[in-house]
Design a protein around this motif. Structure first.
Motif, PDB file in Angstrom:
ATOM      1  N   SER A 119       9.531 -14.960  -6.521  1.00 28.27           N
ATOM      2  CA  SER A 119       8.122 -14.572  -6.478  1.00 28.27           C
ATOM      3  C   SER A 119       7.344 -15.471  -5.528  1.00 28.27           C
ATOM      4  N   ASN A 120       7.642 -16.775  -5.561  1.00 27.63           N
ATOM      5  CA  ASN A 120       6.955 -17.696  -4.655  1.00 27.63           C
ATOM      6  C   ASN A 120       7.370 -17.473  -3.201  1.00 27.63           C
ATOM      7  N   ASP A 121       8.647 -17.134  -2.967  1.00 25.15           N
ATOM      8  CA  ASP A 121       9.085 -16.799  -1.604  1.00 25.15           C
ATOM      9  C   ASP A 121       8.328 -15.578  -1.094  1.00 25.15           C
ATOM     10  N   TRP A 122       8.219 -14.584  -1.955  1.00 25.24           N
ATOM     11  CA  TRP A 122       7.536 -13.344  -1.597  1.00 25.24           C
ATOM     12  C   TRP A 122       6.056 -13.602  -1.338  1.00 25.24           C
ATOM     13  N   ARG A 123       5.459 -14.437  -2.179  1.00 27.33           N
ATOM     14  CA  ARG A 123       4.039 -14.767  -2.001  1.00 27.33           C
ATOM     15  C   ARG A 123       3.806 -15.508  -0.683  1.00 27.33           C
ATOM     16  N   LYS A 124       4.692 -16.444  -0.392  1.00 27.57           N
ATOM     17  CA  LYS A 124       4.543 -17.210   0.846  1.00 27.57           C
ATOM     18  C   LYS A 124       4.596 -16.288   2.055  1.00 27.57           C
ATOM     19  N   ALA A 125       5.514 -15.331   2.024  1.00 28.05           N
ATOM     20  CA  ALA A 125       5.639 -14.378   3.128  1.00 28.05           C
ATOM     21  C   ALA A 125       4.406 -13.490   3.245  1.00 28.05           C
ATOM     22  N   ASN A 126       3.754 -13.224   2.120  1.00 28.61           N
ATOM     23  CA  ASN A 126       2.570 -12.361   2.092  1.00 28.61           C
ATOM     24  C   ASN A 126       1.263 -13.131   2.251  1.00 28.61           C
ATOM     25  N   GLY A 127       1.361 -14.463   2.410  1.00 29.72           N
ATOM     26  CA  GLY A 127       0.145 -15.260   2.547  1.00 29.72           C
ATOM     27  C   GLY A 127      -0.622 -15.403   1.251  1.00 29.72           C
ATOM     28  N   ALA A 131      -5.295 -19.677 -11.844  1.00 27.29           N
ATOM     29  CA  ALA A 131      -4.041 -19.021 -11.475  1.00 27.29           C
ATOM     30  C   ALA A 131      -3.846 -19.123  -9.963  1.00 27.29           C
ATOM     31  N   GLY A 132      -2.597 -18.921  -9.522  1.00 33.11           N
ATOM     32  CA  GLY A 132      -2.354 -18.903  -8.091  1.00 33.11           C
ATOM     33  C   GLY A 132      -3.031 -17.716  -7.443  1.00 33.11           C
ATOM     34  N   LEU A 133      -3.106 -16.607  -8.163  1.00 29.99           N
ATOM     35  CA  LEU A 133      -3.736 -15.381  -7.678  1.00 29.99           C
ATOM     36  C   LEU A 133      -4.484 -14.718  -8.831  1.00 29.99           C
ATOM     37  N   GLY A 134      -5.721 -14.319  -8.606  1.00 30.48           N
ATOM     38  CA  GLY A 134      -6.469 -13.603  -9.631  1.00 30.48           C
ATOM     39  C   GLY A 134      -6.960 -14.501 -10.751  1.00 30.48           C
ATOM     40  N   ASN A 135      -7.195 -13.895 -11.912  1.00 27.92           N
ATOM     41  CA  ASN A 135      -7.742 -14.621 -13.062  1.00 27.92           C
ATOM     42  C   ASN A 135      -6.647 -15.287 -13.873  1.00 27.92           C
ATOM     43  N   ARG A 136      -6.989 -16.422 -14.484  1.00 25.08           N
ATOM     44  CA  ARG A 136      -6.039 -17.126 -15.338  1.00 25.08           C
ATOM     45  C   ARG A 136      -5.849 -16.411 -16.668  1.00 25.08           C
ATOM     46  N   GLU A 170      10.005 -12.357   6.530  1.00 24.56           N
ATOM     47  CA  GLU A 170       9.071 -12.443   7.651  1.00 24.56           C
ATOM     48  C   GLU A 170       8.305 -11.136   7.881  1.00 24.56           C
ATOM     49  N   GLN A 171       8.948 -10.008   7.549  1.00 25.28           N
ATOM     50  CA  GLN A 171       8.304  -8.720   7.795  1.00 25.28           C
ATOM     51  C   GLN A 171       7.055  -8.503   6.946  1.00 25.28           C
ATOM     52  N   TYR A 172       6.898  -9.282   5.844  1.00 24.96           N
ATOM     53  CA  TYR A 172       5.732  -9.122   4.980  1.00 24.96           C
ATOM     54  C   TYR A 172       4.614 -10.111   5.303  1.00 24.96           C
ATOM     55  N   ASP A 193       1.533 -12.073   6.220  1.00 22.66           N
ATOM     56  CA  ASP A 193       0.100 -11.783   6.421  1.00 22.66           C
ATOM     57  C   ASP A 193      -0.323 -10.364   6.047  1.00 22.66           C
ATOM     58  N   ARG A 194       0.593  -9.519   5.578  1.00 21.57           N
ATOM     59  CA  ARG A 194       0.211  -8.134   5.287  1.00 21.57           C
ATOM     60  C   ARG A 194      -0.808  -8.066   4.153  1.00 21.57           C
ATOM     61  N   ARG A 195      -0.627  -8.888   3.137  1.00 28.67           N
ATOM     62  CA  ARG A 195      -1.579  -8.867   2.038  1.00 28.67           C
ATOM     63  C   ARG A 195      -2.956  -9.348   2.489  1.00 28.67           C
ATOM     64  N   LYS A 196      -2.966 -10.353   3.365  1.00 26.60           N
ATOM     65  CA  LYS A 196      -4.254 -10.840   3.871  1.00 26.60           C
ATOM     66  C   LYS A 196      -4.985  -9.727   4.620  1.00 26.60           C
ATOM     67  N   THR A 197      -4.230  -8.984   5.412  1.00 23.71           N
ATOM     68  CA  THR A 197      -4.826  -7.896   6.174  1.00 23.71           C
ATOM     69  C   THR A 197      -5.372  -6.822   5.249  1.00 23.71           C
ATOM     70  N   GLU A 198      -4.607  -6.494   4.214  1.00 22.30           N
ATOM     71  CA  GLU A 198      -5.060  -5.476   3.268  1.00 22.30           C
ATOM     72  C   GLU A 198      -6.339  -5.917   2.564  1.00 22.30           C
ATOM     73  N   LYS A 199      -6.427  -7.192   2.228  1.00 22.72           N
ATOM     74  CA  LYS A 199      -7.612  -7.680   1.536  1.00 22.72           C
ATOM     75  C   LYS A 199      -8.851  -7.587   2.427  1.00 22.72           C
ATOM     76  N   GLU A 200      -8.657  -7.841   3.716  1.00 26.51           N
ATOM     77  CA  GLU A 200      -9.779  -7.777   4.651  1.00 26.51           C
ATOM     78  C   GLU A 200     -10.368  -6.370   4.742  1.00 26.51           C
ATOM     79  N   VAL A 201      -9.539  -5.346   4.513  1.00 20.42           N
ATOM     80  CA  VAL A 201     -10.034  -3.968   4.585  1.00 20.42           C
ATOM     81  C   VAL A 201     -10.359  -3.409   3.198  1.00 20.42           C
ATOM     82  N   GLY A 202     -10.379  -4.320   2.204  1.00 16.92           N
ATOM     83  CA  GLY A 202     -10.796  -3.899   0.868  1.00 16.92           C
ATOM     84  C   GLY A 202      -9.687  -3.408  -0.029  1.00 16.92           C
ATOM     85  N   LYS A 203      -8.436  -3.591   0.377  1.00 14.91           N
ATOM     86  CA  LYS A 203      -7.303  -3.169  -0.445  1.00 14.91           C
ATOM     87  C   LYS A 203      -6.641  -4.418  -0.987  1.00 14.91           C
TER      88      LYS A 203
END
Length: 367
Positions: free
Chosen positions: A280-288, A299-304, A346-348, A350-360
């Motif tokens: 999960s941490n590897d996946w998170r790191k790849a997704n920013g 929490a690392g992400l969202g609410n505790r 590597e293919q993932y 910054d994708r989550r960061k990009t999605e967040k910027e557009v409201g997803k």
């Protein structure tokens, strides 16, 4: 003929001590044996209980949590069905399956227990005792957080709680050779088998009619994989049933998060084992995404803690779950080759960061 001692050796014992039933513990209340806990006082008659400064309202059958105005259509429909069911009151909505009156419910955590315990308690003449045996949870701090919260929840409801051993060494022995399997793969099957085998043995020793597991409530789990492990474990003992049904319906999922928000349960960010934490941490790191935080108020992400039933349920939407496991399967192909794993991840980037910027913004700290 296989003895109980041999079976204990095979599936993991409980610290070599007899685990008391809820009734035995009630008679022994005040003498802490460190294993079974049941609420033998009159707290169930109070409107609320306070634990460590936090007020926990009693589980109510006459009302559900109010939905916000932005609730999606599926949540509104599920809420209406819940209101109709809850209006029937406790222990009046239906009868348990034939031959089932005493259920030993294996519980992985309090959030997954809420709606399932409530549902089982709504059946006539149905006694529920919660069984906590989860040697997979790592590190020990996370294990203690999940166990202690589960225990407090059972105390508030006045139902039995069986505290079994951590037994982590035996779990790692059993998982050898599967360290890089994907979630829902062979390792998860063996993990479910180990926990359900221990649950079934205790149920057999203490006169329960059936076993079940809260793992079956989570969409992060493969219901068939979970149910198959439960059925195999119950089949070891004549007359013991495994209670399987659809615990992942929209109304059960919504109710689970309503109760979790009411109780402000701790929101865990990964399944539980060290391999899940690593992947999960590897996946998170790849997704920013910030890495998982164990305990604490952030929490690392969202609410505790659980706070919004609709938003919390959205984090467990089928789309989010399917995407996560599709990617986990791709990562599994790299095995323990760090270079290949990094290349796959590597293919993932910054994708989550990009999605967040557009409201997803998908939440992924809700297991």
């Amino acid at each position: 003929m296989t003895t109980v001692e041999e079976k204990l050796s095979e599936v993991g014992g409980c610290n070599g001590h007899h685990l008391q039933t809820a009734q035995e513990d009630a008679a022994d209340h005040g003498h802490n044996h460190g294993h079974t806990n049941s609420n033998s006082n009159n707290n169930s008659n109070n409107n609320s209980n306070t634990n460590n400064g936090k007020t926990n309202p009693q589980l109510k059958y006459s009302e559900g949590a109010a939905l916000p105005t932005h609730a999606p259509a599926w949540a509104v429909a599920a809420s209406q069905r819940l209101q109709e069911k809850l209006a029937l009151g406790p222990r009046k909505s239906a009868k348990a399956p034939p031959g089932i009156s005493r259920i030993l419910l294996h519980s992985c955590c309090a959030p997954c227990s809420g709606a399932m315990v409530e549902e089982m308690m709504s059946f006539e003449d149905c006694q529920v005792v919660v069984f906590f045996y989860n040697p997979n949870i790592h590190p020990k701090r996370e294990y203690d957080i999940r166990k202690d919260e589960n225990k407090r929840f059972c105390e508030d409801l006045g139902i039995g709680f069986v505290d079994c051993d951590y037994d982590a060494d035996r779990w790692y022995e059993r998982m050898k050779g599967m360290e890089f399997d994907a979630e829902r793969g062979r390792r998860c099957t063996h993990c479910f088998d180990m926990r359900m085998e221990r649950t079934a043995l205790y149920a057999h020793e203490h006169g329960f009619d059936a076993i079940a597991t809260t793992n079956a409530t989570s969409r992060w789990k493969d219901a068939k994989q979970v149910d198959d492990s439960g059925a195999r474990a119950a089949a070891r003992y004549q007359g013991l049933h495994y209670w399987a049904r659809d615990w992942q319906s929209d109304e059960m999922t919504l109710r689970k998060y309503q109760i979790s928000a009411e109780q402000k349960f701790y929101k865990q960010e990964y399944c539980g084992c060290s391999y899940s934490l690593r992947d999960s941490n590897d996946w998170r790191k790849a997704n920013g995404i910030p890495k998982i935080q164990i305990g604490g108020d952030r929490a690392g992400l969202g609410n505790r803690y659980f706070t919004d039933p609709v938003l919390d349920a959205a984090e467990e939407s089928q789309d989010v779950v399917d995407e996560f496991f599709a990617q986990a399967t791709e990562i599994e192909k790299a095995g323990n080759d760090r270079t290949e794993r990094k290349k796959t991840l590597e293919q993932y980037k910054d994708r989550r960061k990009t999605e967040k910027e557009v409201g997803k913004d998908f939440g992924l700290n809700n297991w």
